[in-house]
Design an enzyme around this catalytic site. Structure first.
Site, mmCIF file in Angstrom:
data_model
loop_
_atom_site.group_PDB
_atom_site.id
_atom_site.type_symbol
_atom_site.label_atom_id
_atom_site.label_comp_id
_atom_site.label_asym_id
_atom_site.label_seq_id
_atom_site.Cartn_x
_atom_site.Cartn_y
_atom_site.Cartn_z
ATOM 1 N N GLU A 155 42.316 38.334 49.323
ATOM 2 C CA GLU A 155 41.214 38.933 50.083
ATOM 3 C C GLU A 155 39.938 38.295 49.566
ATOM 4 O O GLU A 155 39.546 38.537 48.421
ATOM 5 C CB GLU A 155 41.182 40.456 49.876
ATOM 6 C CG GLU A 155 42.452 41.173 50.315
ATOM 7 C CD GLU A 155 42.709 41.114 51.820
ATOM 8 O OE1 GLU A 155 41.807 40.730 52.575
ATOM 9 O OE2 GLU A 155 43.834 41.435 52.228
ATOM 10 N N CYS B 124 32.145 42.354 50.140
ATOM 11 C CA CYS B 124 32.701 41.274 50.953
ATOM 12 C C CYS B 124 32.303 41.486 52.402
ATOM 13 O O CYS B 124 32.081 40.540 53.141
ATOM 14 C CB CYS B 124 34.211 41.222 50.800
ATOM 15 S SG CYS B 124 35.005 42.795 51.068
ATOM 16 N N ARG C 107 35.217 51.414 57.497
ATOM 17 C CA ARG C 107 36.673 51.617 57.548
ATOM 18 C C ARG C 107 37.000 52.879 56.781
ATOM 19 O O ARG C 107 36.129 53.438 56.114
ATOM 20 C CB ARG C 107 37.420 50.439 56.906
ATOM 21 C CG ARG C 107 37.056 50.219 55.443
ATOM 22 C CD ARG C 107 38.037 49.244 54.809
ATOM 23 N NE ARG C 107 37.576 48.750 53.529
ATOM 24 C CZ ARG C 107 38.388 48.444 52.538
ATOM 25 N NH1 ARG C 107 39.678 48.606 52.662
ATOM 26 N NH2 ARG C 107 37.914 47.974 51.406
HETATM 27 P P1 NAD Z 1 35.414 35.524 41.599
HETATM 28 O O1 NAD Z 1 36.233 34.735 42.550
HETATM 29 O O2 NAD Z 1 34.411 34.832 40.773
HETATM 30 O O3 NAD Z 1 36.362 36.318 40.578
HETATM 31 C C1 NAD Z 1 37.381 37.170 41.059
HETATM 32 C C2 NAD Z 1 38.417 37.344 39.969
HETATM 33 O O4 NAD Z 1 39.040 36.081 39.736
HETATM 34 C C3 NAD Z 1 37.842 37.793 38.630
HETATM 35 O O5 NAD Z 1 38.725 38.727 38.040
HETATM 36 C C4 NAD Z 1 37.824 36.513 37.834
HETATM 37 O O6 NAD Z 1 37.902 36.727 36.446
HETATM 38 C C5 NAD Z 1 39.081 35.857 38.337
HETATM 39 N N1 NAD Z 1 39.211 34.422 38.067
HETATM 40 C C6 NAD Z 1 38.235 33.514 37.881
HETATM 41 N N2 NAD Z 1 38.771 32.303 37.617
HETATM 42 C C7 NAD Z 1 40.107 32.460 37.651
HETATM 43 C C8 NAD Z 1 41.213 31.584 37.462
HETATM 44 N N3 NAD Z 1 41.055 30.298 37.185
HETATM 45 N N4 NAD Z 1 42.469 32.090 37.575
HETATM 46 C C9 NAD Z 1 42.652 33.399 37.859
HETATM 47 N N5 NAD Z 1 41.645 34.276 38.041
HETATM 48 C C10 NAD Z 1 40.388 33.803 37.940
HETATM 49 O O7 NAD Z 1 34.749 36.682 42.483
HETATM 50 P P2 NAD Z 1 33.680 37.756 42.020
HETATM 51 O O8 NAD Z 1 32.386 37.031 41.856
HETATM 52 O O9 NAD Z 1 34.193 38.603 40.926
HETATM 53 O O10 NAD Z 1 33.641 38.695 43.326
HETATM 54 C C11 NAD Z 1 32.860 38.435 44.429
HETATM 55 C C12 NAD Z 1 33.665 37.800 45.542
HETATM 56 O O11 NAD Z 1 34.756 38.649 45.888
HETATM 57 C C13 NAD Z 1 32.856 37.632 46.805
HETATM 58 O O12 NAD Z 1 33.125 36.376 47.359
HETATM 59 C C14 NAD Z 1 33.380 38.746 47.707
HETATM 60 O O13 NAD Z 1 33.203 38.494 49.071
HETATM 61 C C15 NAD Z 1 34.810 38.776 47.310
HETATM 62 N N6 NAD Z 1 35.423 40.055 47.685
HETATM 63 C C16 NAD Z 1 36.333 40.074 48.719
HETATM 64 C C17 NAD Z 1 36.883 41.282 49.134
HETATM 65 C C18 NAD Z 1 37.873 41.347 50.266
HETATM 66 O O14 NAD Z 1 38.587 42.339 50.354
HETATM 67 N N7 NAD Z 1 37.955 40.359 51.130
HETATM 68 C C19 NAD Z 1 36.532 42.469 48.485
HETATM 69 C C20 NAD Z 1 35.610 42.409 47.443
HETATM 70 C C21 NAD Z 1 35.069 41.189 47.047
#
Ligand code: NAD
Length: 484
Positions: A257, A291, A446
């Site tokens: 997501e 998001c 939602r």
């Molecule tokens: P991010 O992608 O920076 O991090 C998300 C997670 O991934 C964190 O736990 C981080 O530690 C982990 N991560 C980072 N590098 C990794 C790696 N190499 N391997 C495995 N895990 C790793 O995102 P963020 O800044 O924490 O969150 C914001 C983003 O999340 C925005 O783009 C937002 O739109 C998205 N988001 C999407 C939804 C959805 O349901 N579509 C919901 C909430 C947030």
């Protein structure tokens, strides 16, 4: 830097991993800071690769025999525990995220809803029955389906922007389906996830069913994703990381997501005052870090001047400031670096010809609610995901053009369309690239049980939401019996 923020009753925390029912401290730690003051508020254990492998093994060796009633009881008990300490939970999330109490109290309520829906769904039988004597070559048999928990372990990774609710959305459906899940929460906001583990244990969950590993994502993320005992990877976060996670997950079920640049589309027959109120909140709630936040405001040219004036008036009324002040409408974004990035995107747009109507001001990790007018669809402030309280207005002429601009994004998560015309509404429902289209509501509307998720760069089309997640977390087995 002082280690004691002014918030009442906060005690500096030393947090450990949650593995196999134990809280494990480690010599290597990382700090969590309160974004509003910059104060260090907790140190958290950094897991090693071996810690992650151990957690997965503990999970793998455990087979849950909890009845549906047991699972219902645990989830409802966890809900009650959280609800009875609602203020404490909201303050915890505010402390680690800088989100204001209005936002975090709302988040705690949502997490309670997730627990309630998952508890109730655990009581619903998910089997189907097919009679086999339906065609000339049929037989006197019936085929039944039953859903079983995964043979392997679920590996879950969550983002910072809803420190509790994102975690509960992954974990409650796992409990409801008798699965075992190992979570790596965001290193920026790990405290709510750890507290949630303790709450579930207090509610009676066998600890191997939910364990938490914290630390450097580059070090432990790939270990969790690549562990041979992990059968399903569920990731919520940004598109860049999510695509790497999906690529490295290989031959595993993968739910991702990801990000969005969700449009709110305002047609010339909309109720402009009510729409401006909804759209501004849609852009700014949770400090714009959702998001599904409104990230593009597409407004029909004939009503654009009036609408922008209303939007600007709404922005003026929002109170920014100390996230612990109960009157504050917008707290900080996650850190100063993020606020600087938002400022850079806004400044670039203004240099390229956009008109700043309100905001555009940064102070530390605070970014003021901002209304940008005359944005063109190719500006980075709308093509990229700006994760902050910014409402960039793009003007369009015809409904066709609105659809075309909305669909020009590489993201396709959700959309909101504001019109009083049913024909126009249905056209947008049919033609928009999006996982969700809300008429007369913001893209993010939602309830926690409904299917939710995006396509294109927002996700692979598999949905979350309690019901869909429970499907994703189970294997369907069919069996057939003779039938008279
Ligand atoms: P991010 O992608 O920076 O991090 C998300 C997670 O991934 C964190 O736990 C981080 O530690 C982990 N991560 C980072 N590098 C990794 C790696 N190499 N391997 C495995 N895990 C790793 O995102 P963020 O800044 O924490 O969150 C914001 C983003 O999340 C925005 O783009 C937002 O739109 C998205 N988001 C999407 C939804 C959805 O349901 N579509 C919901 C909430 C947030």
């Amino acid at each position: 830097m002082s280690a004691a923020p002014e918030s009442a009753s906060w005690r500096y925390r030393h947090e450990g991993l949650r593995i196999g029912g134990e809280t494990l401290n480690r010599d290597r730690t990382f700090a969590v800071h309160h974004p509003h003051t910059g104060d260090r508020v907790a140190t958290v254990a950094m897991a090693t690769a071996d810690d992650v492998r151990h957690a997965v093994l503990v999970a793998e060796r455990f087979r849950s025999r909890l009845s549906r009633h047991d699972r219902y009881t645990i989830l409802m008990r966890a809900r009650e525990l959280i609800d009875s300490r609602r203020e404490e939970w909201a303050r915890l999330i505010t402390m680690e995220s800088g989100l204001c109490l209005k936002d975090t109290d709302y988040e705690v309520g949502r997490a309670c809803d997730v627990l309630m829906f998952a508890a109730n769904q655990a009581l619903v039988d998910d089997g189907e029955i097919y009679s086999c004597d339906l065609t000339p070559h049929g037989r006197a048999r019936k085929v039944f389906t039953t859903r079983e928990p995964l043979l392997g372990v679920i590996g879950a990774i969550t983002p910072f922007n809803h420190p509790l609710n994102q975690v509960v959305h992954k974990v409650a459906p796992a409990v409801a389906t008798n699965n075992r899940l190992v979570l790596k929460p965001s290193e920026k906001t790990p405290l709510a996830a750890l507290a949630f583990a303790d709450t579930l244990y207090e509610a009676g969950l066998p600890p191997p069913m939910f364990q938490v590993v914290t630390g450097d994502p580059a070090e432990i993320g790939p270990v969790l994703i690549g562990d041979p005992h992990v059968e399903l990877v569920t990731f919520t976060g940004g598109t860049e990381v999510g695509k790497r996670v999906a690529a490295s997950a290989g031959y595993r079920r993968t739910v991702v997501e990801l990000g969005g640049t969700d449009p709110a589309i305002v047609l010339d027959d909309a109720d402009l005052a009510e729409t401006a109120r909804l759209v501004l909140l849609g852009a700014c709630k949770n400090s714009g870090q959702r998001c599904t936040a409104v990230k593009r405001v597409l407004v029909q040219a004939g009503v654009a001047d009036e609408f922008v004036a209303l939007l600007t008036e709404q922005a003026r009324q929002l109170r920014t400031g100390d996230p612990f002040d109960s009157q504050t409408d917008i707290g900080t974004v996650i850190d100063e670096q993020a606020a600087r990035r938002i400022g850079a995107a806004v400044d670039d747009a203004v240099r390229a010809g956009a008109v700043l109507r309100h905001g555009g001001v940064r102070s530390g990790a605070h970014y003021a609610p901002t209304v940008l007018d005359h944005v063109v669809p190719t500006m980075a402030v709308v093509t990229e995901e700006v994760f902050g309280p910014v409402a960039p207005v793009v003007r369009f002429t015809t409904d066709e053009e609105a659809v075309q601009i909305a669909n020009s994004s590489r993201y396709a998560l959700s959309a909101g369309v504001f019109t009083k015309g049913l024909d126009r509404a249905l056209r947008f429902v049919n033609e928009l690239h999006a996982g969700t289209v809300n008429i007369g509501e913001v893209p993010g509307y939602r309830i926690e049980s409904t299917p939710f998720g995006g396509i294109k760069d927002s996700g692979l089309g598999y949905k979350e939401g309690v019901v869909e997640t429970m499907k994703a977390y189970t294997n369907v087995k069919t069996f057939s019996l003779p039938w008279q």
